[in-house]
Motif scaffolding. Structure first.
Motif, PDB file in Angstrom:
ATOM      1  N   ALA A 155     -42.385 -71.570  31.383  1.00 53.11           N
ATOM      2  CA  ALA A 155     -41.046 -72.171  31.461  1.00 53.11           C
ATOM      3  C   ALA A 155     -40.749 -72.672  32.869  1.00 53.11           C
ATOM      4  O   ALA A 155     -40.132 -73.725  33.039  1.00 53.11           O
ATOM      5  CB  ALA A 155     -39.997 -71.151  31.029  1.00 53.11           C
ATOM      6  N   ALA A 156     -41.191 -71.934  33.884  1.00 49.69           N
ATOM      7  CA  ALA A 156     -40.972 -72.381  35.271  1.00 49.69           C
ATOM      8  C   ALA A 156     -41.754 -73.655  35.557  1.00 49.69           C
ATOM      9  O   ALA A 156     -41.258 -74.561  36.246  1.00 49.69           O
ATOM     10  CB  ALA A 156     -41.374 -71.285  36.244  1.00 49.69           C
ATOM     11  N   ILE A 157     -42.959 -73.758  35.037  1.00 52.59           N
ATOM     12  CA  ILE A 157     -43.763 -74.973  35.247  1.00 52.59           C
ATOM     13  C   ILE A 157     -43.107 -76.163  34.553  1.00 52.59           C
ATOM     14  O   ILE A 157     -43.040 -77.266  35.112  1.00 52.59           O
ATOM     15  CB  ILE A 157     -45.203 -74.749  34.737  1.00 52.59           C
ATOM     16  CG1 ILE A 157     -45.923 -73.752  35.643  1.00 52.59           C
ATOM     17  CG2 ILE A 157     -45.970 -76.060  34.682  1.00 52.59           C
ATOM     18  CD1 ILE A 157     -47.261 -73.294  35.114  1.00 52.59           C
ATOM     19  N   ILE A 158     -42.615 -75.951  33.342  1.00 50.91           N
ATOM     20  CA  ILE A 158     -41.967 -77.044  32.608  1.00 50.91           C
ATOM     21  C   ILE A 158     -40.666 -77.464  33.281  1.00 50.91           C
ATOM     22  O   ILE A 158     -40.365 -78.652  33.416  1.00 50.91           O
ATOM     23  CB  ILE A 158     -41.725 -76.628  31.139  1.00 50.91           C
ATOM     24  CG1 ILE A 158     -43.062 -76.498  30.418  1.00 50.91           C
ATOM     25  CG2 ILE A 158     -40.818 -77.606  30.424  1.00 50.91           C
ATOM     26  CD1 ILE A 158     -42.971 -75.866  29.057  1.00 50.91           C
ATOM     27  N   LEU A 159     -39.863 -76.475  33.728  1.00 44.41           N
ATOM     28  CA  LEU A 159     -38.579 -76.795  34.359  1.00 44.41           C
ATOM     29  C   LEU A 159     -38.727 -77.352  35.770  1.00 44.41           C
ATOM     30  O   LEU A 159     -37.764 -77.874  36.326  1.00 44.41           O
ATOM     31  CB  LEU A 159     -37.694 -75.552  34.398  1.00 44.41           C
ATOM     32  CG  LEU A 159     -36.985 -75.193  33.105  1.00 44.41           C
ATOM     33  CD1 LEU A 159     -36.223 -73.892  33.278  1.00 44.41           C
ATOM     34  CD2 LEU A 159     -36.029 -76.298  32.701  1.00 44.41           C
ATOM     35  N   GLN A 160     -39.899 -77.227  36.344  1.00 48.60           N
ATOM     36  CA  GLN A 160     -40.103 -77.709  37.720  1.00 48.60           C
ATOM     37  C   GLN A 160     -39.859 -79.214  37.827  1.00 48.60           C
ATOM     38  O   GLN A 160     -39.380 -79.702  38.850  1.00 48.60           O
ATOM     39  CB  GLN A 160     -41.514 -77.361  38.197  1.00 48.60           C
ATOM     40  CG  GLN A 160     -41.753 -77.617  39.653  1.00 48.60           C
ATOM     41  CD  GLN A 160     -40.950 -76.672  40.536  1.00 48.60           C
ATOM     42  OE1 GLN A 160     -40.704 -75.535  40.169  1.00 48.60           O
ATOM     43  NE2 GLN A 160     -40.551 -77.150  41.692  1.00 48.60           N
ATOM     44  N   SER A 161     -40.150 -79.946  36.772  1.00 43.49           N
ATOM     45  CA  SER A 161     -39.929 -81.400  36.823  1.00 43.49           C
ATOM     46  C   SER A 161     -38.445 -81.750  36.712  1.00 43.49           C
ATOM     47  O   SER A 161     -38.004 -82.780  37.216  1.00 43.49           O
ATOM     48  CB  SER A 161     -40.714 -82.088  35.708  1.00 43.49           C
ATOM     49  OG  SER A 161     -40.232 -81.650  34.458  1.00 43.49           O
ATOM     50  N   VAL A 162     -37.664 -80.885  36.050  1.00 47.76           N
ATOM     51  CA  VAL A 162     -36.241 -81.152  35.871  1.00 47.76           C
ATOM     52  C   VAL A 162     -35.426 -80.590  37.033  1.00 47.76           C
ATOM     53  O   VAL A 162     -34.550 -81.272  37.573  1.00 47.76           O
ATOM     54  CB  VAL A 162     -35.743 -80.552  34.531  1.00 47.76           C
ATOM     55  CG1 VAL A 162     -34.260 -80.798  34.342  1.00 47.76           C
ATOM     56  CG2 VAL A 162     -36.532 -81.119  33.378  1.00 47.76           C
ATOM     57  N   PRO A 180     -36.342 -79.206  40.463  1.00 48.45           N
ATOM     58  CA  PRO A 180     -37.427 -78.922  41.404  1.00 48.45           C
ATOM     59  C   PRO A 180     -37.134 -77.782  42.384  1.00 48.45           C
ATOM     60  O   PRO A 180     -38.042 -77.077  42.785  1.00 48.45           O
ATOM     61  CB  PRO A 180     -37.630 -80.228  42.149  1.00 48.45           C
ATOM     62  CG  PRO A 180     -36.564 -81.137  41.730  1.00 48.45           C
ATOM     63  CD  PRO A 180     -35.827 -80.536  40.603  1.00 48.45           C
ATOM     64  N   VAL A 181     -35.887 -77.561  42.741  1.00 47.08           N
ATOM     65  CA  VAL A 181     -35.592 -76.558  43.752  1.00 47.08           C
ATOM     66  C   VAL A 181     -35.432 -75.170  43.149  1.00 47.08           C
ATOM     67  O   VAL A 181     -35.941 -74.185  43.669  1.00 47.08           O
ATOM     68  CB  VAL A 181     -34.320 -76.959  44.545  1.00 47.08           C
ATOM     69  CG1 VAL A 181     -33.918 -75.886  45.511  1.00 47.08           C
ATOM     70  CG2 VAL A 181     -34.545 -78.277  45.252  1.00 47.08           C
ATOM     71  N   SER A 182     -34.742 -75.089  42.023  1.00 45.76           N
ATOM     72  CA  SER A 182     -34.346 -73.772  41.540  1.00 45.76           C
ATOM     73  C   SER A 182     -34.959 -73.385  40.199  1.00 45.76           C
ATOM     74  O   SER A 182     -34.440 -72.502  39.529  1.00 45.76           O
ATOM     75  CB  SER A 182     -32.827 -73.720  41.429  1.00 45.76           C
ATOM     76  OG  SER A 182     -32.398 -74.695  40.505  1.00 45.76           O
ATOM     77  N   ALA A 183     -36.037 -73.988  39.800  1.00 46.74           N
ATOM     78  CA  ALA A 183     -36.628 -73.663  38.492  1.00 46.74           C
ATOM     79  C   ALA A 183     -37.159 -72.239  38.456  1.00 46.74           C
ATOM     80  O   ALA A 183     -36.893 -71.490  37.513  1.00 46.74           O
ATOM     81  CB  ALA A 183     -37.744 -74.650  38.163  1.00 46.74           C
ATOM     82  N   VAL A 184     -37.895 -71.857  39.476  1.00 43.45           N
ATOM     83  CA  VAL A 184     -38.470 -70.511  39.502  1.00 43.45           C
ATOM     84  C   VAL A 184     -37.360 -69.468  39.606  1.00 43.45           C
ATOM     85  O   VAL A 184     -37.394 -68.440  38.922  1.00 43.45           O
ATOM     86  CB  VAL A 184     -39.474 -70.381  40.671  1.00 43.45           C
ATOM     87  CG1 VAL A 184     -39.970 -68.958  40.795  1.00 43.45           C
ATOM     88  CG2 VAL A 184     -40.639 -71.335  40.472  1.00 43.45           C
ATOM     89  N   LEU A 185     -36.375 -69.731  40.440  1.00 45.18           N
ATOM     90  CA  LEU A 185     -35.259 -68.792  40.593  1.00 45.18           C
ATOM     91  C   LEU A 185     -34.494 -68.631  39.289  1.00 45.18           C
ATOM     92  O   LEU A 185     -34.138 -67.511  38.894  1.00 45.18           O
ATOM     93  CB  LEU A 185     -34.326 -69.275  41.703  1.00 45.18           C
ATOM     94  CG  LEU A 185     -33.130 -68.396  42.011  1.00 45.18           C
ATOM     95  CD1 LEU A 185     -33.601 -67.054  42.546  1.00 45.18           C
ATOM     96  CD2 LEU A 185     -32.219 -69.083  43.001  1.00 45.18           C
ATOM     97  N   LEU A 186     -34.269 -69.723  38.588  1.00 42.45           N
ATOM     98  CA  LEU A 186     -33.558 -69.677  37.316  1.00 42.45           C
ATOM     99  C   LEU A 186     -34.343 -68.891  36.260  1.00 42.45           C
ATOM    100  O   LEU A 186     -33.790 -68.033  35.574  1.00 42.45           O
ATOM    101  CB  LEU A 186     -33.291 -71.099  36.824  1.00 42.45           C
ATOM    102  CG  LEU A 186     -32.607 -71.224  35.471  1.00 42.45           C
ATOM    103  CD1 LEU A 186     -31.154 -70.778  35.588  1.00 42.45           C
ATOM    104  CD2 LEU A 186     -32.706 -72.636  34.959  1.00 42.45           C
ATOM    105  N   VAL A 187     -35.623 -69.151  36.156  1.00 43.64           N
ATOM    106  CA  VAL A 187     -36.442 -68.483  35.133  1.00 43.64           C
ATOM    107  C   VAL A 187     -36.606 -67.000  35.442  1.00 43.64           C
ATOM    108  O   VAL A 187     -36.445 -66.149  34.566  1.00 43.64           O
ATOM    109  CB  VAL A 187     -37.809 -69.188  35.006  1.00 43.64           C
ATOM    110  CG1 VAL A 187     -38.758 -68.383  34.136  1.00 43.64           C
ATOM    111  CG2 VAL A 187     -37.631 -70.580  34.439  1.00 43.64           C
ATOM    112  N   VAL A 188     -36.907 -66.679  36.688  1.00 39.32           N
ATOM    113  CA  VAL A 188     -37.091 -65.267  37.055  1.00 39.32           C
ATOM    114  C   VAL A 188     -35.775 -64.504  36.932  1.00 39.32           C
ATOM    115  O   VAL A 188     -35.742 -63.387  36.397  1.00 39.32           O
ATOM    116  CB  VAL A 188     -37.665 -65.151  38.482  1.00 39.32           C
ATOM    117  CG1 VAL A 188     -37.632 -63.713  38.965  1.00 39.32           C
ATOM    118  CG2 VAL A 188     -39.083 -65.682  38.523  1.00 39.32           C
ATOM    119  N   GLY A 189     -34.701 -65.107  37.389  1.00 32.58           N
ATOM    120  CA  GLY A 189     -33.399 -64.445  37.285  1.00 32.58           C
ATOM    121  C   GLY A 189     -32.975 -64.203  35.855  1.00 32.58           C
ATOM    122  O   GLY A 189     -32.472 -63.124  35.519  1.00 32.58           O
ATOM    123  N   SER A 190     -33.195 -65.184  34.986  1.00 32.48           N
ATOM    124  CA  SER A 190     -32.811 -64.990  33.585  1.00 32.48           C
ATOM    125  C   SER A 190     -33.725 -63.993  32.884  1.00 32.48           C
ATOM    126  O   SER A 190     -33.267 -63.189  32.066  1.00 32.48           O
ATOM    127  CB  SER A 190     -32.795 -66.325  32.844  1.00 32.48           C
ATOM    128  OG  SER A 190     -34.061 -66.926  32.895  1.00 32.48           O
TER     129      SER A 190
END
Length: 126
Positions: free
Chosen positions: A49-56, A58-68
């Motif tokens: 999910a972090a890899i997929i959201l990285q394109s949408v 770019p700054v907070s994809a990993v933070l969003l996925v890990v936090g959720s």
């Protein structure tokens, strides 16, 4: 009389808090130890999910996925502990939680392969 009633409420709240904290600890340990395959699966899905959201994002994809992911796990543990506490199920009543309140399971004495041949022989016969 009022003082005695106040103390009983204090004990009730303390028992509820103790039960909730014990259930929280137990469910967290069970999630980490017994649910290890589930944790690996959640981690794999979170990485994808972090890899997929990285394109949408770019700054907070990993933070969003890990936090959720961490938030959902904590919420599940706390919700489970709350449900078990308010249903009145105490950790002392659960048979598979003997490790939690200090009861040790007795290990069987080892039986060696030569015992049927030598157990009947006393030391004086030798």
């Amino acid at each position: 009389m009022v003082l005695a009633q106040g103390r009983s409420w204090e004990k009730t709240y303390w028992a509820i808090a103790k039960s909730f904290l014990t259930w929280s600890f137990t469910l967290l340990v069970c999630l980490l130890v017994v649910g290890f395959p589930l944790v690996v699966l959640m981690t794999t899905i979170a990485v994808l999910a972090a890899i997929i959201l990285q394109s949408v994002l770019p700054v907070s994809a990993v933070l969003l996925v890990v936090g959720s992911t961490v938030g959902i796990n904590i919420l599940a543990v706390l919700l489970g502990a709350t449900v078990l506490t308010f249903k009145g199920i105490h950790p002392e009543e659960v048979s598979w939680l003997s490790w939690l309140h200090g009861e040790s399971t007795k290990a069987k004495e080892p039986t060696f392969a030569s015992c049927p041949l030598t157990c009947g022989i006393s030391s004086q016969a030798i």
